[in-house]
Design a protein around this motif. Structure first.
Motif, PDB file in Angstrom:
ATOM      1  N   LEU A  98     -15.111   3.999   7.201  1.00 45.98           N
ATOM      2  CA  LEU A  98     -13.705   4.366   7.308  1.00 45.98           C
ATOM      3  C   LEU A  98     -13.521   5.879   7.164  1.00 45.98           C
ATOM      4  O   LEU A  98     -12.702   6.486   7.862  1.00 45.98           O
ATOM      5  CB  LEU A  98     -12.878   3.641   6.253  1.00 45.98           C
ATOM      6  CG  LEU A  98     -12.623   2.147   6.479  1.00 45.98           C
ATOM      7  CD1 LEU A  98     -11.771   1.576   5.355  1.00 45.98           C
ATOM      8  CD2 LEU A  98     -11.940   1.913   7.828  1.00 45.98           C
ATOM      9  N   ILE A  99     -14.272   6.491   6.253  1.00 48.49           N
ATOM     10  CA  ILE A  99     -14.172   7.932   6.059  1.00 48.49           C
ATOM     11  C   ILE A  99     -14.626   8.668   7.314  1.00 48.49           C
ATOM     12  O   ILE A  99     -13.988   9.638   7.757  1.00 48.49           O
ATOM     13  CB  ILE A  99     -15.001   8.375   4.838  1.00 48.49           C
ATOM     14  CG1 ILE A  99     -14.364   7.852   3.551  1.00 48.49           C
ATOM     15  CG2 ILE A  99     -15.125   9.900   4.785  1.00 48.49           C
ATOM     16  CD1 ILE A  99     -15.191   8.103   2.308  1.00 48.49           C
ATOM     17  N   GLN A 100     -15.741   8.230   7.901  1.00 51.48           N
ATOM     18  CA  GLN A 100     -16.223   8.864   9.121  1.00 51.48           C
ATOM     19  C   GLN A 100     -15.202   8.721  10.249  1.00 51.48           C
ATOM     20  O   GLN A 100     -14.932   9.681  10.982  1.00 51.48           O
ATOM     21  CB  GLN A 100     -17.559   8.259   9.558  1.00 51.48           C
ATOM     22  CG  GLN A 100     -18.192   8.976  10.740  1.00 51.48           C
ATOM     23  CD  GLN A 100     -19.440   8.287  11.251  1.00 51.48           C
ATOM     24  OE1 GLN A 100     -19.412   7.107  11.581  1.00 51.48           O
ATOM     25  NE2 GLN A 100     -20.542   9.028  11.323  1.00 51.48           N
ATOM     26  N   SER A 101     -14.630   7.524  10.391  1.00 49.43           N
ATOM     27  CA  SER A 101     -13.624   7.296  11.421  1.00 49.43           C
ATOM     28  C   SER A 101     -12.403   8.175  11.191  1.00 49.43           C
ATOM     29  O   SER A 101     -11.871   8.781  12.138  1.00 49.43           O
ATOM     30  CB  SER A 101     -13.217   5.815  11.431  1.00 49.43           C
ATOM     31  OG  SER A 101     -12.228   5.568  12.404  1.00 49.43           O
ATOM     32  N   PRO A 159      -2.660   5.016  10.637  1.00 47.87           N
ATOM     33  CA  PRO A 159      -3.628   4.092  11.250  1.00 47.87           C
ATOM     34  C   PRO A 159      -4.837   3.827  10.373  1.00 47.87           C
ATOM     35  O   PRO A 159      -5.364   2.704  10.365  1.00 47.87           O
ATOM     36  CB  PRO A 159      -4.037   4.820  12.546  1.00 47.87           C
ATOM     37  CG  PRO A 159      -2.906   5.719  12.850  1.00 47.87           C
ATOM     38  CD  PRO A 159      -2.365   6.157  11.520  1.00 47.87           C
ATOM     39  N   THR A 160      -5.283   4.832   9.620  1.00 49.41           N
ATOM     40  CA  THR A 160      -6.439   4.632   8.749  1.00 49.41           C
ATOM     41  C   THR A 160      -6.113   3.678   7.609  1.00 49.41           C
ATOM     42  O   THR A 160      -6.930   2.821   7.241  1.00 49.41           O
ATOM     43  CB  THR A 160      -6.917   5.983   8.179  1.00 49.41           C
ATOM     44  OG1 THR A 160      -7.214   6.879   9.249  1.00 49.41           O
ATOM     45  CG2 THR A 160      -8.166   5.802   7.330  1.00 49.41           C
ATOM     46  N   ILE A 161      -4.912   3.801   7.040  1.00 51.71           N
ATOM     47  CA  ILE A 161      -4.495   2.893   5.979  1.00 51.71           C
ATOM     48  C   ILE A 161      -4.412   1.465   6.510  1.00 51.71           C
ATOM     49  O   ILE A 161      -4.842   0.493   5.851  1.00 51.71           O
ATOM     50  CB  ILE A 161      -3.139   3.337   5.389  1.00 51.71           C
ATOM     51  CG1 ILE A 161      -3.305   4.677   4.663  1.00 51.71           C
ATOM     52  CG2 ILE A 161      -2.588   2.284   4.433  1.00 51.71           C
ATOM     53  CD1 ILE A 161      -1.994   5.261   4.156  1.00 51.71           C
ATOM     54  N   ALA A 199      -1.485   2.907  16.719  1.00 48.96           N
ATOM     55  CA  ALA A 199      -2.516   3.814  17.225  1.00 48.96           C
ATOM     56  C   ALA A 199      -2.201   4.262  18.655  1.00 48.96           C
ATOM     57  O   ALA A 199      -2.390   5.433  19.003  1.00 48.96           O
ATOM     58  CB  ALA A 199      -3.882   3.130  17.171  1.00 48.96           C
ATOM     59  N   PHE A 200      -1.697   3.332  19.477  1.00 49.61           N
ATOM     60  CA  PHE A 200      -1.369   3.682  20.862  1.00 49.61           C
ATOM     61  C   PHE A 200      -0.222   4.687  20.914  1.00 49.61           C
ATOM     62  O   PHE A 200      -0.290   5.684  21.648  1.00 49.61           O
ATOM     63  CB  PHE A 200      -0.995   2.426  21.650  1.00 49.61           C
ATOM     64  CG  PHE A 200      -0.551   2.707  23.059  1.00 49.61           C
ATOM     65  CD1 PHE A 200      -1.481   2.992  24.057  1.00 49.61           C
ATOM     66  CD2 PHE A 200       0.800   2.703  23.385  1.00 49.61           C
ATOM     67  CE1 PHE A 200      -1.073   3.264  25.349  1.00 49.61           C
ATOM     68  CE2 PHE A 200       1.220   2.972  24.673  1.00 49.61           C
ATOM     69  CZ  PHE A 200       0.282   3.249  25.662  1.00 49.61           C
ATOM     70  N   VAL A 201       0.826   4.452  20.132  1.00 46.68           N
ATOM     71  CA  VAL A 201       1.985   5.346  20.133  1.00 46.68           C
ATOM     72  C   VAL A 201       1.592   6.736  19.626  1.00 46.68           C
ATOM     73  O   VAL A 201       1.933   7.766  20.240  1.00 46.68           O
ATOM     74  CB  VAL A 201       3.128   4.758  19.273  1.00 46.68           C
ATOM     75  CG1 VAL A 201       4.245   5.792  19.100  1.00 46.68           C
ATOM     76  CG2 VAL A 201       3.676   3.500  19.913  1.00 46.68           C
TER      77      VAL A 201
END
Length: 304
Positions: A98-101, A159-161, A199-201
């Motif tokens: 998740l951190i890398q992303s 998005p990450t959350i 994510a798309f928006v």
């Protein structure tokens, strides 16, 4: 499977590497050389921009920030790839993934904002040369760079959350060479519709918004340059934009490819190629691309 029977995955396995030992050796060698050249080139730009007083200009301030950004971007992805090939351990913990992303998308989004700011800087330098020093003073440049980083941080936070709250109950094999969002979504056993919409928006708005600002800036630059009295002045103006425009085409081109919908196999291959272009090839090319531009102090006030 009902939610009460979910077993949360604690680690993922990155599967986007060749199985052949020869191909792995060649990949390791290529990645090592690429990373060393990328780090050296971008560090040279950063160092020269600090040491050479002639480079203490607005454009080179943005350039060394871009080089620092690209150095971080390639460092998020390549070292982990080298460790995987060297040790043969393809696993990555859930938190590290998740951190890398998050860092990948943070740096990529900041890259969009910074490229748009650099396009604005070129517009002011060429189209508003008499007011350039006032409109793009040192404090304003610093504020624009800080705003780019802050916008990138906030843009990918939600998005990450949402991604971190998704359940992953297996399988845990990621068909990629790093923790990108689209292969992670495929592994979730929960409802991903909200995350996909958000994510798309967000990705579409930052991509099209920064591209629109960059396009308008270059449209105004083109209109101004074409009115230049001599061919020499037109050439100087175009030359100062050529490097930045080349990077813009590569970065936005690879990002737009990620939205193309083809067959499943073609789409996976295309997305991997676009990811390689954006996070490995572009940071490698940046020092070479920008080293070809003429000294900025010679063309800063080309209309005067």
């Amino acid at each position: 499977m009902s939610p009460e029977n979910w077993t949360q995955v604690t680690e993922f396995v990155l599967l986007g590497f060749p199985s052949s030992h020869i191909l792995q050796f060649l990949l390791f060698l290529g990645l090592m050389v690429t990373y060393v050249v990328t780090a050296t080139g971008n560090l040279l730009i950063i160092g020269l921009s600090w040491v050479d007083r002639r480079l203490h200009t607005q454009m080179y301030f943005f350039l060394w920030n871009l080089s620092f950004l690209e150095l971080l971007l390639v460092s998020v992805v390549v070292p982990k790839m080298l460790v995987i090939i060297l040790t043969g351990d393809h696993s990555i913990s859930f938190a590290s993934c998740l951190i890398q992303s998050y860092l990948y998308f943070l740096l990529g989004t900041t890259d969009f904002f910074l490229l748009a700011v650099m396009a604005l800087d070129r517009y002011l330098a060429i189209c508003q040369p008499l007011h350039y020093e006032t409109l793009m003073s040192g404090p304003i440049c610093s504020q624009l760079v800080l705003a780019s980083w802050l916008a990138g941080f906030l843009w990918v936070l939600c998005p990450t959350i949402l991604m971190a709250s998704l359940p992953f109950c297996g399988p845990n094999g990621i068909d990629h060479f790093f923790c990108d969002s689209w292969p992670l979504l495929r592994l979730s056993c929960g409802d991903t519709r909200l995350l996909e919409l958000v994510a798309f928006v967000l990705s579409t708005s930052v991509l099209l918004g920064s591209l629109a600002l960059t396009s308008v800036s270059y449209a105004c630059i083109l209109a101004t340059v074409l009115r230049a009295p001599t061919a020499a002045k037109r050439k100087k103006a175009f030359s100062t934009c050529a490097s930045h425009l080349t990077v813009v085409i590569i970065v936005y081109g690879s990002s737009i490819f990620l939205y193309i919908r083809l067959s499943e196999a073609q789409s996976m291959l295309l997305k991997k190629a676009a990811s390689v272009l954006s996070c490995i090839i572009t940071p490698l090319l940046n020092p070479f691309i920008f080293s070809l531009q003429p000294p900025y102090w010679e063309i800063k006030f080309w209309l005067q």
